[in-house]
Design an enzyme around this catalytic site. Structure first.
Site, PDB file in Angstrom:
ATOM      1  CD  GLU A 306      -2.837  -1.022   2.485  1.00 46.75           C
ATOM      2  OE1 GLU A 306      -4.020  -1.260   2.219  1.00 46.75           O
ATOM      3  OE2 GLU A 306      -2.468  -0.655   3.616  1.00 46.75           O
ATOM      4  CB  CYS A 390      -8.602   3.873   6.819  1.00 47.33           C
ATOM      5  SG  CYS A 390      -7.986   3.000   5.367  1.00 47.33           S
TER       6      CYS A 390
END
Lengths: 626, 626
Positions: A306, A390
């Protein structure tokens, strides 16, 4: 070097334009309620009741608290801009519930209180404890500023004080720091809200301790009976802890973590006048924006971590470009802008906001992208929620606080960083002033700035000349000013004794631009992207009969922007004549020696942020040139 | 429709050329011993001693037997072509060891005998039992043909007979078939070697039963107490068992499995005169070669399933293109060629052999590619071995049997399928004939064919005109023949009473060709590949000062092939003048509106099969056109 610029407070800014106002209304009316409902449905709210028992499902997850915290933050900003008794009531309920979970010693983490109390602070590397604490602190500050009440601020100060006892350089304290940065920037907010310098000092400790040898994550793993070499990511570069931060020159690892750390470093540099730390930030910024950023402002191209790949490695279809990472880039870039006043930071903030960030949410406000590719075969779509959620509340809090990104104030100047129709109120040289912007930006490059005040006031007006703008005209009360000669660091400064009759008019040419990527970006070789003003455009299957992969854009093709009232609630589209590969000579061949003929075809590009809001189909930002 | 063509037996063919002879020597002297050593070192040989005990490492793996089997096959072919007492001794040792592991009931699988005897035949979907059996049968046939001894053939016939009792359509038999196809084509080989029609019938059962409802893999999972919906690949298309084979129109799933199945289907169609099954093969072939094949002959672009992606989805850097899949394509294509005599199959066999297959092994013969990308950033390299080591022995057995791919014989004709200097012996119209080829192919397109025989013999000579060849001249004893008019299905047939003085000369133009991919291959848009004869070329970092990603090839650039004696033991390279992007105007920018200027640079392309034999660096098959 003390931070010279401050944003105007959220309550002092209105947004009343043809672009953001609708998006902010959707955020307020749809996204914020949707996220609360998702938090309820998934158990994130109930987790604060601390009544989880072994064997029960769902198990409160280590990062759930942060989702609720970001919702509190978003709701706090929202009621600041748009008072809403219903939302205020829900916010108070959430704040009360969160505060009720605090332990007598100040600790506050639903997972570690309810699920594994014996493991508190035993795995900072992986377990997001300080990360969640940071988000709760941000929520507390936002709630305090919105509601004027200390119902969440006081508990979070107690939590911060407790953390300050556990962590630090004194004997008996843990020399730890978070595996996922966040608390650092939250502590600066807490310091600014309370004036308590110990929070800034704790931030400094976390930042300066990071990556030192002997390595805390090594020691901590050994205490857990683990071999630190078994760390799944293989290297602490994953969380920017491979070396002390002052020795870091290249953005590495998980992109969201990096952004939150760098944002905190900028904060700390500003608060402490630490030029060396600011230099580190500038070095990291140059490397990031010069070698690792998508044209959309998306960052972190590597799916596996990520995060950041090698320089210039920017795959389009496989792009990760997490929504939260673009949001983090906005956080960091805004801080750099406030610190330095340099327009190159504003350029990147604008690029990320209008493209990578805004694309993270559907036009109806209830679906979200986690990863944001720049090309799709038609199988990538926004989702109502994620296990790891998130991004949605991060989007909600950023959009709800957008007003903070429009203006900056210092003793002698007001700066306009984003062109958004609306107003900003401030006090300068002892005078209360309301600055107004009239503009259709980003659909048009014309902006008129005026002032309302009781008496004339002398100050400087800083108008941003965006990096995308190659020609602009500027006049004050009809009198032309030289833009190119006057602009410094991306801003033109006009100083005079302003009065309510004054009109400043900035007229930025906003042609359709073909953009090329650096030759080392192998994925974009021989391709162009289309940009108009701050908006990056893309081709979508929905606008074309021809499959997108067959479309090529001749260098000479005339491209024109047209405003389509009926599309996406009103948007500019770029239209022109492209070439579509002619398959008539191919038969069932897959390879040939002859070039393929092309036939003219119409091409329509739409803003990237709006893609995937119609029927599923292919999408392309980078179009092969012909 | 009975298979009209047979290959010449391996022992009847010599290869004595400037290209393959060296590769075959390396295979014989280096690769075959290396693989045996690796099999020893990793426990694959000892597994046949059946003395594994719980807790011991390594645990004989479910597919280990197949690696040893393929080595036996490779060694058998090798001693056929090049008698070598040492290798023969090792081969006899291995054959004895394998045979010694057979159980009284005929069963032979080291994993299931030693590790989990209670689970024999309980998981055909995942456990490779029939796959390993198939490879052992192929080994047995190869060993029988090489050594003339039935030391392995008889045990494998017993194993096949036992399998024929367990599986079939009669009451009490399991209606199962392999999750990984292989035994089907092995049973045809066993049938041909023994004349026992029951092996062909068992092959037919496995093929026809595949994919029928109720689904065997569903039933089998239920018996194991598993939910069949938990199958990791999600769909039986992964192993071409989503529907009966006669209803399949698109190559799907794991590419190696698909190739082995389709090869067996072609075998079965030929042996039984089943036109419908041949139609299925032709349909699958067209779809594969027209939409799913790399220019190298690599197939199976999707990493996650080691198999087929959507039509035209051929990523270069992320290509999977397993070496075994290209080998499987050669197996299938050769069978289709023998069945139909159609040169389009020979074209693909040649493409795969000279590029995707040959690239699977290093020039020194001791390192292997499992996946074969068409572009690399310099981090993909051959390995001495793999945990899953299917590719190295598959390469070894194919190269060792290359002679079988050069000629085909039928009652009235001898066909030359590959131009390889050397000879082939055969009997035709009652006469013993030796055909000789003189050629520097693939470095040169000139081939001279002659014959040696005691008395003139009348028969047809079929000379292949490769699909890559756009102009050729043909003469018999100096007398010109029309090529374009005479070629049918890719072959020119010359019938006459041949005598030893006759000389047939075929002269194929072999210019450097720029190849374009179908416009729907999005990854190759605006790019060209270079091909010269059957060889696909690539750029390697080792030949360039300029980073490869900056090189563009103008359409007008003159490209010339040159023979480089000192490179890779002698190879043609393609040289020309390309354009290198000029970075001088970029500064630290990542995106610009202006086109990038280019400066001329020398460009050198080398054969794709030879890449990654020098210092690590970037590689590109598809070069951006300028």
């Amino acid at each position: 070097m003390k931070n010279p610029f401050s944003p105007l407070p959220l309550a002092s800014v209105t947004i009343d334009d043809a672009f953001w106002a609708l998006r902010l209304r959707v955020n307020r009316e749809r996204t914020i309620p949707h996220i609360l409902q998702q938090c309820r449905d998934t158990g994130r709210i109930d987790a604060f009741r601390l009544n989880w028992r072994p064997g029960a499902e769902p198990v409160p997850h280590i990062f759930w608290d942060s989702d609720v915290a970001k919702w509190i933050e978003a709701a706090s900003y929202s009621i600041t801009v748009d008072p809403d008794p219903d939302l205020k009531a829900r916010l108070d309920e959430m704040v009360g519930l969160v505060a009720s979970a605090q332990q007598p010693d100040g600790y506050l983490n639903t997972h570690f209180i309810a699920v594994e109390p014996e493991n508190r602070w035993t795995n900072l590397r992986d377990c997001h404890e300080l990360y969640c604490a940071g988000h709760l602190m941000e929520a507390a500050v936002a709630h305090f500023q919105a509601a004027g009440a200390r119902t969440l601020l006081d508990p979070l100060c107690r939590y911060a004080d407790y953390i300050g006892e556990v962590f630090g350089g004194r004997p008996g304290q843990k020399r730890g720091y978070p595996g996922h940065e966040e608390i650092e920037l939250a502590l600066v907010k807490l310091y600014r809200a309370t004036g308590e310098r110990r929070y800034l000092e704790l931030c400094r400790f976390f930042i300066e301790e990071r990556g030192r040898k002997p390595h805390y994550f090594d020691d901590e793993a050994r205490v857990r009976g683990e071999d630190q070499r078994d760390f799944w990511a293989g290297t602490y570069a994953y969380m920017q802890a491979h070396r002390p931060v002052r020795g870091q020159a290249e953005p590495v690892g998980h992109a969201v973590r990096a952004m939150y750390l760098y944002a905190a470093m900028a904060d700390l540099a500003g608060e402490t006048g630490d030029r060396g730390l600011l230099d580190v930030c500038e070095r990291l910024w140059e490397r990031l924006c010069g070698r690792k950023m998508y044209i959309t402002g998306g960052i972190g191209s590597a799916r596996g971590i990520e995060g950041f790949a090698a320089d210039y490695d920017l795959p389009n279809e496989a792009a990760y470009a997490e929504t939260c990472a673009a949001i983090g880039l906005v956080f960091w870039g805004r801080r750099m802008l406030e610190l330095t006043g340099d327009g190159r930071y504003a350029d990147v903030v604008e690029r990320a906001l209008y493209n990578a960030v805004l694309g993270g949410v559907s036009l109806d406000g209830a679906k979200f992208f986690y990863d944001n590719p720049l090309a799709s075969e038609g199988n990538h779509h926004r989702q109502p929620w994620f296990e790891c959620a998130c991004c949605p509340p991060n989007l909600a809090r950023l959009l709800a606080s957008l007003g903070r990104y429009v203006y900056r104030l210092r003793e002698t100047d007001i700066a306009v960083d984003l062109y958004v129709q609306g107003s900003g109120k401030f006090t300068i040289e002892g005078r209360d002033v309301e600055l107004s912007q009239e503009t259709r930006y980003p659909w048009d490059g014309a902006v008129t700035v005026g002032f309302a005040m009781e008496r004339p006031a002398a100050f400087g007006l800083l108008l941003r000349i965006p990096g995308w703008c190659r020609a602009a005209r500027l006049s004050v009360n009809g009198e032309s000013m030289d833009v190119a000669g006057a602009a410094q660091n991306g801003y033109v400064r006009i100083e005079r004794a302003w009065n309510p009759e004054d009109r400043v008019r900035l007229d930025m040419d906003m042609p359709v631009e073909r953009i090329r990527a650096h030759p080392d970006v192998r994925q974009d070789a021989g391709r162009v992207a289309l940009q108009c003003g701050p908006l990056v455009y893309c081709l979508e299957g929905a606008d074309h009969d021809v499959p997108l992969q067959r479309i090529r854009l001749p260098d000479a093709a005339l491209l024109e922007a047209r405003f389509a009232d009926d599309l996406f609630g009103g948007t500019a589209v770029i239209e022109g004549e492209a070439i579509s590969a002619d398959l008539s000579e191919w038969g069932n061949k897959l390879y040939r020696t002859d070039s393929t003929a092309g036939t003219p075809c119409r091409m329509t590009a739409v803003p990237y942020y709006a893609w995937d809001n119609r029927r599923p189909g292919r999408m392309r930002v980078w179009i092969p040139a012909a």
